[in-house]
Design a protein around this motif. Sequence first.
Motif, mmCIF file in Angstrom:
data_model
loop_
_atom_site.group_PDB
_atom_site.id
_atom_site.type_symbol
_atom_site.label_atom_id
_atom_site.label_comp_id
_atom_site.label_asym_id
_atom_site.label_seq_id
_atom_site.Cartn_x
_atom_site.Cartn_y
_atom_site.Cartn_z
ATOM 1 N N SER A 144 0.822 -1.167 -0.170
ATOM 2 C CA SER A 144 -0.090 0.187 -0.151
ATOM 3 C C SER A 144 0.737 1.304 -0.119
ATOM 4 O O SER A 144 0.434 2.158 -0.202
ATOM 5 N N LYS A 145 2.083 0.953 0.211
ATOM 6 C CA LYS A 145 3.091 2.185 0.017
ATOM 7 C C LYS A 145 3.714 2.445 -1.196
ATOM 8 O O LYS A 145 4.401 1.683 -1.370
ATOM 9 N N TRP A 146 3.470 3.525 -1.720
ATOM 10 C CA TRP A 146 4.133 3.596 -2.945
ATOM 11 C C TRP A 146 5.477 4.457 -2.881
ATOM 12 O O TRP A 146 5.714 4.976 -2.083
ATOM 13 N N ARG A 147 6.394 4.179 -4.114
ATOM 14 C CA ARG A 147 7.667 4.969 -3.947
ATOM 15 C C ARG A 147 7.583 6.207 -5.006
ATOM 16 O O ARG A 147 8.167 7.342 -4.943
ATOM 17 N N PHE A 148 7.033 6.015 -6.040
ATOM 18 C CA PHE A 148 6.618 7.063 -7.074
ATOM 19 C C PHE A 148 5.287 7.087 -7.448
ATOM 20 O O PHE A 148 4.686 5.903 -7.842
ATOM 21 N N LEU A 149 4.762 8.308 -7.611
ATOM 22 C CA LEU A 149 3.303 8.755 -8.136
ATOM 23 C C LEU A 149 3.222 9.744 -8.875
ATOM 24 O O LEU A 149 3.692 10.929 -8.525
ATOM 25 N N GLU A 150 2.900 9.511 -10.078
ATOM 26 C CA GLU A 150 2.624 11.004 -11.078
ATOM 27 C C GLU A 150 1.296 10.899 -11.859
ATOM 28 O O GLU A 150 0.983 9.711 -12.285
ATOM 29 N N HIS A 151 0.633 12.003 -11.779
ATOM 30 C CA HIS A 151 -0.762 11.988 -12.747
ATOM 31 C C HIS A 151 -0.999 13.427 -12.815
ATOM 32 O O HIS A 151 -0.331 14.410 -12.770
ATOM 33 N N ASN A 152 -2.303 13.538 -13.741
ATOM 34 C CA ASN A 152 -2.477 14.936 -14.300
ATOM 35 C C ASN A 152 -3.394 15.551 -13.384
ATOM 36 O O ASN A 152 -4.156 16.781 -13.950
ATOM 37 N N GLY A 153 -3.978 15.222 -12.264
ATOM 38 C CA GLY A 153 -4.867 15.752 -11.822
ATOM 39 C C GLY A 153 -6.423 15.585 -12.006
ATOM 40 O O GLY A 153 -6.525 14.873 -13.047
ATOM 41 N N PRO A 154 -7.319 16.213 -11.227
ATOM 42 C CA PRO A 154 -8.646 16.024 -11.855
ATOM 43 C C PRO A 154 -9.300 16.777 -12.927
ATOM 44 O O PRO A 154 -8.800 17.562 -13.490
ATOM 45 N N VAL A 155 -10.504 16.049 -13.593
ATOM 46 C CA VAL A 155 -11.180 16.819 -14.427
ATOM 47 C C VAL A 155 -12.299 17.547 -13.835
ATOM 48 O O VAL A 155 -13.112 17.143 -13.178
ATOM 49 N N PHE A 156 -12.320 19.177 -14.042
ATOM 50 C CA PHE A 156 -13.567 19.802 -13.189
ATOM 51 C C PHE A 156 -14.688 19.839 -14.131
ATOM 52 O O PHE A 156 -14.528 19.705 -15.274
ATOM 53 N N ALA A 157 -15.976 19.899 -13.353
ATOM 54 C CA ALA A 157 -17.229 20.236 -14.060
ATOM 55 C C ALA A 157 -17.121 21.180 -15.040
ATOM 56 O O ALA A 157 -16.552 22.234 -14.742
ATOM 57 N N PRO A 158 -17.824 21.269 -16.265
ATOM 58 C CA PRO A 158 -17.543 22.466 -17.089
ATOM 59 C C PRO A 158 -18.584 23.687 -16.491
ATOM 60 O O PRO A 158 -19.283 23.352 -15.390
ATOM 61 N N SER A 159 -18.012 24.839 -16.994
ATOM 62 C CA SER A 159 -18.598 26.015 -16.119
ATOM 63 C C SER A 159 -20.005 26.050 -16.739
ATOM 64 O O SER A 159 -20.493 25.569 -17.828
ATOM 65 N N TYR A 160 -20.833 26.825 -16.005
ATOM 66 C CA TYR A 160 -22.275 27.004 -16.224
ATOM 67 C C TYR A 160 -22.527 27.857 -17.629
ATOM 68 O O TYR A 160 -21.678 28.921 -17.760
ATOM 69 N N GLU A 161 -23.423 27.422 -18.337
ATOM 70 C CA GLU A 161 -23.653 27.967 -19.514
ATOM 71 C C GLU A 161 -25.101 28.586 -19.459
ATOM 72 O O GLU A 161 -26.082 27.817 -19.093
ATOM 73 N N PRO A 162 -25.303 29.950 -19.592
ATOM 74 C CA PRO A 162 -26.873 30.384 -19.129
ATOM 75 C C PRO A 162 -27.775 29.929 -20.050
ATOM 76 O O PRO A 162 -27.201 29.750 -21.385
ATOM 77 N N LEU A 163 -28.976 30.053 -19.631
ATOM 78 C CA LEU A 163 -30.051 29.428 -20.718
ATOM 79 C C LEU A 163 -30.033 30.433 -22.037
ATOM 80 O O LEU A 163 -30.088 31.646 -21.374
ATOM 81 N N PRO A 164 -30.787 30.005 -22.800
ATOM 82 C CA PRO A 164 -30.973 30.907 -23.918
ATOM 83 C C PRO A 164 -32.299 31.837 -23.393
ATOM 84 O O PRO A 164 -32.971 31.709 -22.717
ATOM 85 N N ASP A 165 -32.350 32.970 -24.216
ATOM 86 C CA ASP A 165 -33.248 34.205 -23.800
ATOM 87 C C ASP A 165 -34.675 33.607 -23.725
ATOM 88 O O ASP A 165 -35.535 34.033 -23.111
ATOM 89 N N LYS A 166 -35.001 32.655 -24.810
ATOM 90 C CA LYS A 166 -36.338 32.018 -25.029
ATOM 91 C C LYS A 166 -36.821 31.294 -23.748
ATOM 92 O O LYS A 166 -38.185 31.280 -23.630
ATOM 93 N N VAL A 167 -36.067 30.838 -22.903
ATOM 94 C CA VAL A 167 -36.694 29.969 -21.803
ATOM 95 C C VAL A 167 -36.431 31.059 -20.643
ATOM 96 O O VAL A 167 -35.485 31.358 -20.026
ATOM 97 N N LYS A 168 -37.848 31.001 -20.191
ATOM 98 C CA LYS A 168 -38.071 32.035 -18.993
ATOM 99 C C LYS A 168 -38.346 31.623 -17.850
ATOM 100 O O LYS A 168 -38.751 30.567 -17.703
ATOM 101 N N PHE A 169 -37.867 32.372 -16.726
ATOM 102 C CA PHE A 169 -38.447 31.862 -15.375
ATOM 103 C C PHE A 169 -39.553 32.783 -14.828
ATOM 104 O O PHE A 169 -39.557 34.220 -15.410
ATOM 105 N N PHE A 170 -40.473 32.488 -14.447
ATOM 106 C CA PHE A 170 -41.725 33.470 -13.882
ATOM 107 C C PHE A 170 -41.733 33.380 -12.305
ATOM 108 O O PHE A 170 -41.656 32.271 -11.804
ATOM 109 N N TYR A 171 -41.932 34.495 -11.682
ATOM 110 C CA TYR A 171 -42.335 34.864 -10.285
ATOM 111 C C TYR A 171 -43.633 35.332 -10.325
ATOM 112 O O TYR A 171 -43.797 36.469 -10.666
ATOM 113 N N ASP A 172 -44.609 34.693 -9.451
ATOM 114 C CA ASP A 172 -45.822 35.274 -9.150
ATOM 115 C C ASP A 172 -46.552 35.410 -10.556
ATOM 116 O O ASP A 172 -47.313 36.827 -10.819
#
Length: 574
Positions: free
Chosen positions: A24-52
């Motif tokens: 379980s003990k390693w002597r050498f470890l090399e990797h490229n790190g994680p892949v992050f979740a993509p950034s948020y892409e805003p919704l198209p203008d035609k998709v609307k949110f309504f309040y009251d």
Amino acid sequence: KMTKTTEIDEKKFRWEEERSTDGSKWRFLEHNGPVFAPSYEPLPDKVKFFYDGKHMKLSPPAEEVATFFAKMLDHEYSTKDIFRKNFFKDWRKEMTSEEKSKITDLNKCNFSQMNDYFKAQSEARKQMTKEEKRKIKEENERLLQEYGFCIMDNHKERIGNFRIEPPGLFRGRGDHPKMGMLKRRIRPEDIIINCSKDSKQPKPPPGKKWKEVRHDNKVTWLASWTENIQGSIKYIMLNPSSRIKGEKDWQKYETARRLKKCVDRLRTQYRDDWKSKEMRIRQRAVALYFIDKLALRAGNEKEEGETADTVGCCSLRVEHIQLYPKMDEQEFVVEFDFLGKDSIRYYNKIPVEKRVFKNLQLFLENKQPEDDLFDRLNTSILNKHLQELMDGLTAKVFRTYNASITLQQQLKELTTSDDSIPAKILSYNRANRAVAILCNHQRAPPKTFEKSMQNLQTKIDEKQIQLSTARKQLKAAKADHKASHDDKSKKTVEVKRKAVQRIEEQLMKLQVQATDREENKQIALGTSKLNYLDPRISVAWCKKYAIPIEKIYNKTQREKFAWAIDMAEKDYVF
């Protein structure tokens, strides 16, 4: 040329050698790190949110969190009060001051256009062309090759989960008190990287920094971070098929096999301790009896607060048990009712030995429902005692031992050599189910269960009609042959007989499948199969009864248990 036996011995030696040198003990470890979740892409203008009833443009942070709820509109979670309350509270934290002043009631929010948009997106993904699918596949393969492998001690090892989970709403299991809370986006500043000093360190995204870079060869994780809901630490680990993971698996089951050799002595000891003059020893002995007999988890102490009210054996309260001197023609019955790990309800009525029952009565004296049943015991005390009984012994080792021994015994009782392969697999699943019930591995019935059962029953009905027709045709062919006695009619009889046999086999397979599905409706077989059952038992059973290993383990599971598939022979005994 090595014989098969020599090959097995060589492989076993390799595992034992690596274990003895602390693989379980390693002597050498090399990797490229994680892949992050993509950034948020805003919704198209035609998709609307309504309040009251009025359209309202949301700021990007508020809109992103709103989409998490919109995607779940058709799920029962979105109807639960605690989910809605927690979501709304966390959503408001992402709003601007102007949005906060306007949006004060979740019931007045209309997410329907968002929901429709995401449904359309989902449907569009299903309708993608081959070329579009190929591009996505190529991009996934590129990411896999760049981030999905590491170099550990001159070996290229597959990484298990190199992608960071995207933000969303926490669901939890059962009626979790934190359901609906916002799982925040994980950023480079949250990540601790682990690699060797002499390796090429992973680069964070441009303009960003890691929280920390460590060089700890005593742990096997490559990156870690703390999630915001429960404060638990998440890890990027090696794939289950890696050498170190396989070795840890092997060690786990070997520890359980060591328990097998001394379990009778331990049981004799805790039975003697039921009569101890010291209350703490009596409590410890009764708790150990429950951990052994009922495969209960030890339970970890938790801080007061908003965490789910889940308990294990050591943290049981008076309100979690009821004692019945006699019930359903059985004596000394204990009724358990509490929330276990992942807020899964544990309910069981079990007859216990008289001395255990008398001790429980003693433990309950002069206590209120909210008081601890084992007030002189905690997990630290119990674990220290278990270590004294056997090196490496924990409550989980008891679960692993009892699960594996139960599977082995059930397979021996349920499997019949003359059965067809589907019938033998049903026997295997029934043996696995006995373990899942022992370990309380429950699940909610799948939403599509009733529909899928109806579809299966339709297939069975159609096959029965088909069989009836085939039998009539065989009967007619026999009558024709009896009248003519020629070779042509004889061949026709043989063809019709084989058709009947084939349809009978198909019908039996469908009927076995229906039985299996019905019995598995509320039982999760996967957890015990992957975590508590020595895979060598399953591999040996497959070899003994000529069952293809892929009927029991899928490709990922076969990679995880490659060491067991290599080592186990048909006469393996846990």
